[in-house]
Design an enzyme around this catalytic site. Structure first.
Site, PDB file in Angstrom:
ATOM      1  N   LEU A 129      -3.398   0.954   1.320  1.00  0.00           N
ATOM      2  CA  LEU A 129      -2.444   2.063   1.336  1.00  0.00           C
ATOM      3  C   LEU A 129      -1.126   1.486   0.841  1.00  0.00           C
ATOM      4  CD1 LEU A 129      -2.981   3.834   4.804  1.00  0.00           C
ATOM      5  CD2 LEU A 129      -3.706   4.671   2.566  1.00  0.00           C
ATOM      6  N   ASP A 130      -0.363   2.280   0.110  1.00  0.00           N
ATOM      7  CA  ASP A 130       0.952   1.816  -0.323  1.00  0.00           C
ATOM      8  C   ASP A 130       1.823   1.490   0.885  1.00  0.00           C
ATOM      9  OD1 ASP A 130       0.192   2.221  -2.934  1.00  0.00           O
ATOM     10  OD2 ASP A 130       1.206   4.149  -3.135  1.00  0.00           O
ATOM     11  N   ARG A 131       2.782   0.612   0.677  1.00  0.00           N
ATOM     12  CA  ARG A 131       3.675   0.184   1.754  1.00  0.00           C
ATOM     13  C   ARG A 131       4.288   1.367   2.504  1.00  0.00           C
ATOM     14  NH1 ARG A 131       8.346  -4.034   2.248  1.00  0.00           N
ATOM     15  NH2 ARG A 131       7.452  -5.050   0.430  1.00  0.00           N
TER      16      ARG A 131
END
Length: 238
Positions: free
Chosen positions: A55-57
């Site tokens: 998942l993106d940050r």
């Protein structure tokens, strides 16, 4: 990472509610990442769990980890074969003209020295499809459900901006920054397993959605199963 962030746990799999701002992979600047929490997520096992996808940050919500190498291979295969169902919720900076639909925009990666890399529409790129539905709207913004059918890097973020003309609120790449951060949440994850119960994670709506005025999620049917077996091994939609 506290116990209340654990959404699913058995001998093979662990689903956590990843907080926004926590990178899955260690950043180059040495700041905290998921790795710093793995020791506390062993739950009696000797090995650290391993992230099966990304998942993106700045995306919060359901993140699947494996608890042993054999399980890791099987769970990763479920992603590669397109068997995993995912449901995201996002607040968009705008209200789509329609109530629901399917975005079908192939994506490719571009990179410049000045701006770094980003995903763009690319007829020769990888196929990317995302189902969507408006759940609520207020003050020029909308709460939208996204059901990705493929697993491309930044897929939902790019599809919202290009396909709906309304970027995710707080998206620093495809929209504009916002004090609340990026309003994208991986709300549900379902991973089928042969001969065993599905791995199911459901992550509650984060506080920042309530602050944005979307504190109660309307009832919604379960996410349909994806119809294609296409995914980027190194990344994920959000």
């Amino acid at each position: 990472m506290h116990g209340e962030r654990v959404l699913f746990l058995d001998g093979e799999a662990l689903v956590i509610d990843k907080p926004a701002g926590l990178p899955v992979d260690p950043p180059r600047d040495g700041s905290l990442s998921l790795e710093n929490h793995l020791e506390s997520l062993k739950f009696g096992f000797q090995r650290w769990p391993m992230a099966v996808h990304r998942l993106d940050r700045d995306t919060s919500g359901c993140l699947l980890l494996s608890r042993n190498p054999k399980a890791h291979a099987r769970l990763q295969q479920a992603f590669e074969q397109g068997l995993v169902s995912k449901r995201y919720l996002a607040v968009l900076d705008g209200v789509p003209a329609e109530e629901s639909g399917l975005i079908d925009i192939p994506l490719g990666k571009v990179s410049t020295a000045a701006e770094g890399w980003r995903m763009v529409e690319d007829p020769k790129g990888k196929a990317a499809r995302t189902g969507w539905r408006v759940l609520a709207s207020r003050d020029g913004r909308s709460l939208v459900e996204f059901i990705p059918q493929t697993g491309r890097t930044h897929q939902i973020r790019v599809h919202a901006a290009l396909g709906l003309g309304a970027a995710v609120v707080g998206d620093p790449v495809y929209g504009r920054k916002d004090p609340l951060g990026m309003m994208l949440h991986a709300q549900k994850l379902v991973v089928p397993r042969a001969g065993k119960p599905d791995v199911i994670g459901v992550a509650p709506l984060p506080e920042r959605f309530a602050v944005a005025g979307f504190d109660a999620e309307p009832e919604s049917p379960d996410a349909p199963a994806p119809v294609v077996a296409e995914t980027d091994a190194e990344s994920d939609n959000g």
